[in-house]
Write a protein that holds these residues in place. Structure first.
Motif, short mmCIF file in Angstrom:
data_model
loop_
_atom_site.label_atom_id
_atom_site.label_comp_id
_atom_site.label_asym_id
_atom_site.label_seq_id
_atom_site.Cartn_x
_atom_site.Cartn_y
_atom_site.Cartn_z
N VAL A 142 0.86 -1.04 0.24
CA VAL A 142 0.07 -0.30 -0.03
C VAL A 142 1.10 1.07 -0.09
O VAL A 142 1.43 1.05 0.81
CB VAL A 142 -0.45 -0.08 1.21
N VAL A 143 0.62 2.18 -0.41
CA VAL A 143 1.37 3.58 -0.41
C VAL A 143 0.04 4.74 -0.65
O VAL A 143 -0.55 4.58 -1.15
CB VAL A 143 1.66 3.92 -1.98
N VAL A 144 0.48 5.15 0.29
CA VAL A 144 0.15 6.34 1.15
C VAL A 144 0.66 7.56 0.24
O VAL A 144 1.17 7.96 0.23
CB VAL A 144 -0.48 6.54 2.34
N ALA A 145 -0.43 8.06 -0.86
CA ALA A 145 -0.08 8.98 -1.40
C ALA A 145 -1.27 10.15 -1.23
O ALA A 145 -1.65 11.53 -2.00
CB ALA A 145 -0.13 8.78 -2.63
N ALA A 146 -1.56 10.21 -0.11
CA ALA A 146 -3.41 12.02 0.30
C ALA A 146 -3.21 11.34 1.43
O ALA A 146 -2.74 10.89 2.68
CB ALA A 146 -4.68 10.74 -0.38
N GLY A 147 -4.27 12.24 2.18
CA GLY A 147 -4.09 12.42 3.45
C GLY A 147 -3.30 13.98 3.72
O GLY A 147 -3.25 13.97 5.05
N TRP A 148 -1.61 14.33 4.02
CA TRP A 148 -1.37 15.24 4.11
C TRP A 148 -1.59 16.55 4.09
O TRP A 148 -0.87 17.56 4.89
CB TRP A 148 0.00 15.09 2.85
N ASP A 149 -2.56 16.98 3.39
CA ASP A 149 -3.01 18.80 3.52
C ASP A 149 -4.97 18.78 3.52
O ASP A 149 -5.21 19.28 2.86
CB ASP A 149 -2.73 19.34 2.25
N ARG A 150 -4.93 17.61 4.21
CA ARG A 150 -6.68 17.58 4.17
C ARG A 150 -7.04 18.09 5.25
O ARG A 150 -8.14 19.06 5.32
CB ARG A 150 -7.28 16.19 4.53
N LYS A 151 -6.65 18.50 6.45
CA LYS A 151 -6.85 19.39 7.45
C LYS A 151 -6.52 20.93 7.79
O LYS A 151 -5.22 20.93 8.67
CB LYS A 151 -7.11 18.72 8.85
N PRO A 152 -6.93 21.67 7.21
CA PRO A 152 -6.41 23.33 8.22
C PRO A 152 -6.04 22.73 8.97
O PRO A 152 -6.63 22.72 10.29
CB PRO A 152 -7.21 23.72 7.86
N LYS A 153 -5.03 23.71 9.66
CA LYS A 153 -4.36 23.55 11.29
C LYS A 153 -5.03 25.32 12.02
O LYS A 153 -4.84 26.23 10.67
CB LYS A 153 -3.20 24.22 11.35
N VAL A 154 -5.93 25.04 12.58
CA VAL A 154 -6.51 26.26 13.62
C VAL A 154 -6.50 26.35 14.61
O VAL A 154 -6.51 25.42 15.29
CB VAL A 154 -7.85 26.49 13.12
N PRO A 155 -5.83 28.00 15.37
CA PRO A 155 -5.10 27.32 16.61
C PRO A 155 -7.02 27.87 17.78
O PRO A 155 -7.66 27.65 17.24
CB PRO A 155 -5.14 29.31 16.73
N ALA A 156 -5.58 26.44 18.88
CA ALA A 156 -6.92 26.78 19.45
C ALA A 156 -7.97 27.67 20.20
O ALA A 156 -8.44 27.03 20.83
CB ALA A 156 -6.37 25.79 20.89
N LEU A 168 -12.52 31.69 7.89
CA LEU A 168 -12.08 30.78 7.07
C LEU A 168 -10.15 30.14 6.88
O LEU A 168 -10.19 30.61 8.13
CB LEU A 168 -12.61 31.62 5.60
N THR A 169 -10.63 29.60 6.19
CA THR A 169 -9.16 28.87 5.75
C THR A 169 -8.65 28.70 4.76
O THR A 169 -9.62 29.11 4.27
CB THR A 169 -9.14 27.24 6.87
N ALA A 170 -7.03 28.86 4.43
CA ALA A 170 -7.10 28.62 3.42
C ALA A 170 -7.70 28.05 2.06
O ALA A 170 -7.82 27.69 1.16
CB ALA A 170 -5.27 29.07 3.03
N ALA A 171 -8.36 26.57 2.82
CA ALA A 171 -9.14 25.58 1.99
C ALA A 171 -10.03 25.95 2.25
O ALA A 171 -10.88 25.42 0.47
CB ALA A 171 -8.63 24.16 2.74
N SER A 172 -11.10 26.39 2.67
CA SER A 172 -12.74 27.14 2.16
C SER A 172 -12.66 28.90 1.59
O SER A 172 -13.85 28.91 1.63
CB SER A 172 -12.90 27.44 4.16
N TYR A 173 -11.89 29.30 1.54
CA TYR A 173 -11.47 30.68 0.90
C TYR A 173 -11.17 30.47 -0.84
O TYR A 173 -10.91 29.61 -1.04
CB TYR A 173 -9.65 31.48 1.26
N LYS A 174 -13.07 31.39 -1.23
CA LYS A 174 -12.93 30.83 -2.82
C LYS A 174 -11.92 32.40 -3.09
O LYS A 174 -11.99 32.39 -4.22
CB LYS A 174 -14.06 30.80 -3.18
N SER A 175 -12.59 33.50 -3.15
CA SER A 175 -12.97 34.90 -3.27
C SER A 175 -13.10 36.18 -2.12
O SER A 175 -13.41 35.51 -1.61
CB SER A 175 -13.31 34.58 -4.62
N PRO A 176 -12.27 37.05 -3.30
CA PRO A 176 -12.83 38.18 -1.62
C PRO A 176 -14.29 38.23 -1.72
O PRO A 176 -15.02 38.90 -0.88
CB PRO A 176 -11.65 39.43 -2.53
#
Length: 386
Positions: A142-156, A168-176
């Motif tokens: 098995v080669v795990v080639a996914a999952g590295w950037d699925r969860k944005p880090k957000v401070p506690a 928002l996060t860099a993953a959920s931001y779309k446009s101004p």
């Protein structure tokens, strides 16, 4: 053109009518890492399948912010065996890169299965057992080639901000246009944060908070500077690696923060009116609290503070004290036949970049081939043993 192996998976009953498919190698993830892995397995004539949870190849890029352009020129945006179909010193858009991934998979006839999200990876004592939404797979590798950037880090402390502050996060931001009126604080000054801050500064007061990660100090597409740019990207792949003292020293800093700004420069941000601020370290009265003690009045906060791996679905004893998989150049230390691909600085600074993942994939493919007996490729149209 590399040809797909015509070896069919063995299918066997698992009891109560449940069928399980068996493959020599299962690659989990159909992004650039998974496709590069497939290319090299094909070249070595190893049978495999790629499982991807997206409806279309490249969809993980199509869902990112609208104006996203790769921060590397097209000459560095190609997967192994191919070139990117654009001028070498242009910057592809997210759509162009997503379409390139789709055409790459078609060109090399890679055996992709879309809409297959792996929810569990274990080992039954004989081979790997993979669950994916009611589907069952078994694999020798098995080669795990996914999952590295699925969860944005957000401070506690993010939930402590006033609900009126739009987050928002860099993953959920779309446009101004999707942000409420008012100033915006972009937290995280790496390549994504710089890109987003530069875009937002055209329409509103924009602050950029965080440690400056450094930058390549010249326009990387400038004709006169191209020899320097070539040298920098050579360093990303061949000098900043785990094989060199300078690479080993740099790795902890890069993992803790980010790599240098490549396309956007600090002077671009200054010209656009982006105001740099110290780190955001907490909240005060519902507002972001800066390291200098100021509580910043903003209407929006965008967290560009990186991502953390989403690997909780791996039920194997392969993780170290820091929570990450213990591996050497992608080879799991405690589980034979398990590999990881696409992580940040896996072998070099280029490991998680498009132009660098192919080398790591080639190493893993050779390791898989060397660890197993050769597999005979039957003539076209012959039946697979059951």
């Amino acid at each position: 053109m590399a040809k797909r192996s015509n070896t069919k998976p063995a299918v066997r009953a698992e009891g109560q009518g449940i069928m399980s498919e068996h493959f020599d190698t299962v690659v989990i993830g159909g992004g650039q890492a998974g496709l590069a892995m497939g290319y090299h397995l094909s070249r070595l004539k190893r049978p495999f399948v790629i499982l991807d949870d997206n409806a279309r190849t490249g969809d993980s890029w199509r869902t990112r912010w609208d104006s996203l352009r790769l921060f590397t020129p097209a000459r560095y945006d190609a997967l192994p065996g191919s070139r990117f179909p654009a001028p070498p010193w242009s910057y592809p858009s997210r759509e162009e890169f997503a379409d390139y991934l789709s055409s790459y998979a078609q060109k090399y006839e890679l055996p992709l299965r879309n809409n297959v999200r792996v929810t569990s990876l274990g080992h039954n004592g004989h081979r790997f057992a993979i669950e994916a939404g009611g589907r069952h797979f078994e694999a020798d590798n098995v080669v795990v080639a996914a999952g590295w950037d699925r969860k944005p880090k957000v401070p506690a402390f993010a939930p402590d901000l006033n609900p009126a502050v739009h987050q928002l996060t860099a993953a959920s931001y779309k446009s101004p246009k999707d942000l409420p009126a008012g100033p915006v604080l972009v937290v995280g000054a790496g390549n994504s944060g710089a890109d987003i801050a530069l875009e937002l500064a055209a329409t509103r007061k924009t602050y950029l908070s965080g440690r400056h990660p450094g930058e390549i100090p010249w326009p990387i597409d400038a004709v006169a500077a191209r020899p320097l740019t070539l040298a920098v990207f050579f360093a990303f792949s061949h000098i900043l690696t785990l094989n060199t003292p300078v690479g080993r020293r740099a790795r902890p800093q890069i993992l803790a923060h980010s790599g240098p700004l490549v396309r956007v420069k600090n002077r671009d941000l200054v010209r656009a009116g982006v105001e740099r601020l110290p780190r955001t370290e907490g909240s005060k009265d519902g507002l972001p609290l800066l390291a200098d003690g100021r509580a910043l009045e903003v209407a929006n906060v965008i967290w560009c503070t990186g991502f953390r791996p989403d690997l909780e679905w791996i039920h194997l004893p392969v993780f170290g004290p820091d929570g990450g998989p213990e591996q050497d150049r992608g080879v799991a230390k405690a589980q034979k036949g398990l590999y990881f691909l696409g992580g940040i600085f896996q072998q070099s600074l280029a490991s998680s970049m498009v132009h660098g993942v192919g080398r790591d994939a080639a190493f893993i493919a050779r390791h898989i081939a060397a660890a197993q007996s050769p597999i005979k490729i039957r003539p076209e149209g012959s039946a697979a043993p059951q």
